[in-house]
Write a protein that holds these residues in place. Structure first.
Motif, mmCIF file in Angstrom:
data_model
loop_
_atom_site.group_PDB
_atom_site.id
_atom_site.type_symbol
_atom_site.label_atom_id
_atom_site.label_comp_id
_atom_site.label_asym_id
_atom_site.label_seq_id
_atom_site.Cartn_x
_atom_site.Cartn_y
_atom_site.Cartn_z
ATOM 1 N N ASP A 1 16.842 43.794 39.818
ATOM 2 C CA ASP A 1 16.499 42.417 39.495
ATOM 3 C C ASP A 1 17.012 41.552 40.650
ATOM 4 O OD1 ASP A 1 16.155 39.895 38.566
ATOM 5 O OD2 ASP A 1 17.388 40.127 36.765
ATOM 6 N N LYS B 1 12.749 32.605 41.719
ATOM 7 C CA LYS B 1 13.410 31.486 42.402
ATOM 8 C C LYS B 1 12.742 31.134 43.732
ATOM 9 C CE LYS B 1 17.773 32.379 40.046
ATOM 10 N NZ LYS B 1 18.226 31.321 39.190
ATOM 11 N N THR C 1 12.885 35.214 34.177
ATOM 12 C CA THR C 1 13.041 35.812 32.851
ATOM 13 C C THR C 1 11.793 36.612 32.482
ATOM 14 O OG1 THR C 1 14.511 34.040 32.147
ATOM 15 C CG2 THR C 1 13.433 35.258 30.402
HETATM 16 C C1 LIG Z 1 19.264 38.020 38.334
HETATM 17 C C2 LIG Z 1 18.476 37.041 37.533
HETATM 18 N N1 LIG Z 1 17.464 37.479 36.787
HETATM 19 C C3 LIG Z 1 16.705 36.651 36.064
HETATM 20 C C4 LIG Z 1 16.970 35.300 36.048
HETATM 21 C C5 LIG Z 1 16.122 34.378 35.221
HETATM 22 O O1 LIG Z 1 15.282 33.637 36.044
HETATM 23 P P1 LIG Z 1 14.654 32.259 35.511
HETATM 24 O O2 LIG Z 1 15.779 31.318 35.344
HETATM 25 O O3 LIG Z 1 13.662 31.864 36.568
HETATM 26 O O4 LIG Z 1 13.989 32.583 34.205
HETATM 27 C C6 LIG Z 1 18.013 34.792 36.804
HETATM 28 C C7 LIG Z 1 18.327 33.354 36.794
HETATM 29 O O5 LIG Z 1 19.347 32.882 37.218
HETATM 30 C C8 LIG Z 1 18.800 35.683 37.573
HETATM 31 O O6 LIG Z 1 19.829 35.252 38.304
#
Ligand SMILES: Cc1ncc(COP(=O)(O)O)c(C=O)c1O
Length: 558
Positions: free
Chosen positions: A340, A368, A216
């Protein structure tokens, strides 16, 4: 004369104002045309409508015949639920007890517990099929709960687990050992961060890197940089795409505030390309390449599985073509193209989605798995876009700091991850990867079809979605039958199965056997009874009627 000049000037002003408002109106119209027709394509409307959905639920009778099934079918279902309930109660007592206790104080558990099935069925399901969220260990492709039950893991730990849990146990352990002397000192760096940056540059083909704490945050920073450098206000995200839970990328349901500087546009759409080509306020376009599996649809959780309209099909060629055209328009208009790859990075190809689709982005976010099992977000990008200050305007900066950014233990686990990822034996895994997973999906689909089961899977490599081939109100029950067969899913249920790449053919065959067995039992228990007059449309109409009735007459028995 004076009067005539003034009048003319007024007319002139009026005409200009009219022309300007016509132009603005035209631009707004173009924007509307570039929205996807679905509710997910209209974030504000979706939020407003969500506020009108009344709560109601089915009692122990209506639960079994909400599709107006005859009494004998409802009886079959009742007996099936009782058998399944017995399995849950006898097999998972400690896991369920612990989960129930934790749910009293951990709000996240209350939320996920409430959103596993459509809310009308929630009460009865929770009474009979209590789910546990606790585990004691992991090994190979399995996890073990507090009662000693082993499950094949289909959660992929939200996508973190690409190479198997043992891989990450190793990266975390070795990384922690390497940081033992430095300890959790923040602000200053350990030298291995230089190697991390260089390896990520090599993988992404981009110039610079910044480290954050979550996906995020990485997305927030990428968008902030794009706005800073273009001096434009708006981000474009595509209908249904998830980019974390920051407000600007989640303008619809889930965010109490509207996002004023976000355009949610349709993916794979000429109208969207036109908007990008003609508007002057667009700083960046965010792409989540996972959407190739279901363009313009949100990741379809089982709690919204009201009927069988969920559909998925990955057309790699068509999606590649779309991304290339998007790339061209962004280059033409100096719009920052952000991939992303928090979810799909490291899953599809050695160079991530850029490599897989053959399209270069200006900024890429990772997260991740790249943390080697620890929390992480990474932004990498072109040198000019990554810069956070202006040489000629010292007070005009783009701030992004965070206490835990580049935490030494995370950097060390990441270093272990990147080294192992770039080792020839890991790189070899990607050769023929799609063929392996496409073959497995095809085999399972053939078996399901031969058994006459109304279930199929669609896949993008090792990311799978289950979909249903005949209208039904009970598809969400499959997640409970799967668990009883020793397959564990995340809280979104059959909406997403994430396989780690260490699944062997034998492991997969075991999963396929259990999957088919679960679906067969569910069918025998009557849940997929089907009245030929029922369509997805009639199901939706019936639910809509129920909602309106409960909204208008909340105290009346329906
Ligand atoms: C494409 C994508 N962007 C951003 C995020 C957000 O990542 P986080 O959960 O580590 O904040 C996710 C989480 O599933 C995601 O799939």
């Amino acid at each position: 004369m004076q009067w005539a000049t003034t009048t003319l000037a007024f007319y002139g002003l009026g005409a200009t104002a009219l022309a300007t408002s016509m132009l603005t109106l035209g631009r707004r119209l173009e924007l509307s045309q570039a929205k996807h027709r679905s509710l997910a394509g209209h974030a504000r409307m979706a939020r407003r409508l969500a506020g009108f959905v009344p709560f109601y639920d089915y009692d122990e009778d209506r639960f079994f015949d909400s599709d107006n099934a005859p009494a004998d079918i409802a009886g079959l279902r009742r007996a099936g639920l009782a058998r399944l309930s017995e399995v849950y109660k006898t097999r998972f007592p400690e896991t369920v007890r612990c989960s129930a206790e934790a749910a009293k104080t951990i709000s996240d558990l209350q939320f996920t517990g409430a959103y596993r099935v459509p809310f009308q069925y929630r009460r009865v399901v929770r009474a009979h099929l209590p789910l546990g969220t606790f585990l004691q260990s992991s090994e190979g492709v399995t996890v073990t709960d507090l009662d000693g039950n082993r499950f094949y893991d289909l959660t992929g730990s939200y996508g973190v687990n690409v190479f198997g849990y043992d891989f990450y146990k190793g990266t975390i352990e070795r990384g922690a050992a390497r940081m033992h002397e430095l300890g959790p000192v923040l602000g200053a760096y350990h030298p291995l961060i230089i190697e991390n940056a260089n390896r990520i540059r090599e993988i992404s083909g981009l110039d610079e890197v910044s480290f954050h704490m979550s996906g995020t945050e990485a997305v927030m920073q990428a968008v902030r940089l794009a706005r800073y450098h273009t001096r434009r206000s708006h981000l474009v995200r595509f209908c249904g795409a998830y980019h974390g839970w920051w407000g600007d990328v989640q303008p619809g349901i889930g965010n109490p505030q509207p996002a004023h500087e976000t355009y949610t546009l349709a993916e794979m759409s000429e109208e969207t390309l036109h908007v990008l080509r003609t508007r002057r306020d667009i700083a960046c376009v965010l792409v989540n390449p996972e959407q190739g599996l279901h363009p313009n649809a949100p990741a379809p959780t089982d709690s919204s599985l009201l009927d069988s309209t969920r559909s998925s099909h990955f057309d790699r060629e068509a999606y590649t073509d779309w991304l290339k055209r998007l790339r061209d328009v962004c280059s033409e208009r100096n719009i920052v193209l952000i991939f992303d790859e928090v979810f799909v990075g490291f899953r599809l190809a050695p160079g991530g989605a850029q490599d897989y689709f053959g399209v270069r982005a200006d900024l890429v976010t990772y997260g991740k798995t790249i943390g080697g099992g620890l929390p992480i977000g990474v932004v990498c990008g072109r040198k000019d876009l990554m810069k956070r200050f202006r040489d000629d305007r010292p007070a005009d900066i783009c701030f992004a700091r965070g206490t835990f950014n580049a935490h030494p233990y995370v950097m060390a686990a990441m270093n272990e991850f990147l080294r192992q990822f770039q080792a020839p034996e890991t790189q070899a895994l990607y050769r023929g990867l799609d063929a392996v997973w496409d073959g497995r999906a095809k085999r399972l689909n053939r078996r399901l079809a031969e058994e006459g089961l109304p279930v199929q899977v669609a896949n993008m490599s090792a990311l799978w979605v289950v979909y249903y081939t005949q209208p039904s109100r009970y598809n969400w029950m499959l997640q409970y039958y799967l668990r009883a067969q020793g397959l564990t899913l995340s809280w979104v249920g059959t909406a997403r199965l994430i396989f780690s790449l260490n699944y062997t053919d034998a492991d997969f065959d075991a999963v396929a056997d259990r999957f088919v067995a679960a679906a067969k039992t569910m069918q025998q228990d009557g849940w997929w009874w089907h009245d030929p007059a029922t369509t997805n449309k009639t199901i939706r109409q019936a639910i809509m009627k129920e909602m309106i009735a409960h909204r208008l007459f909340p105290s009346r028995k329906h």
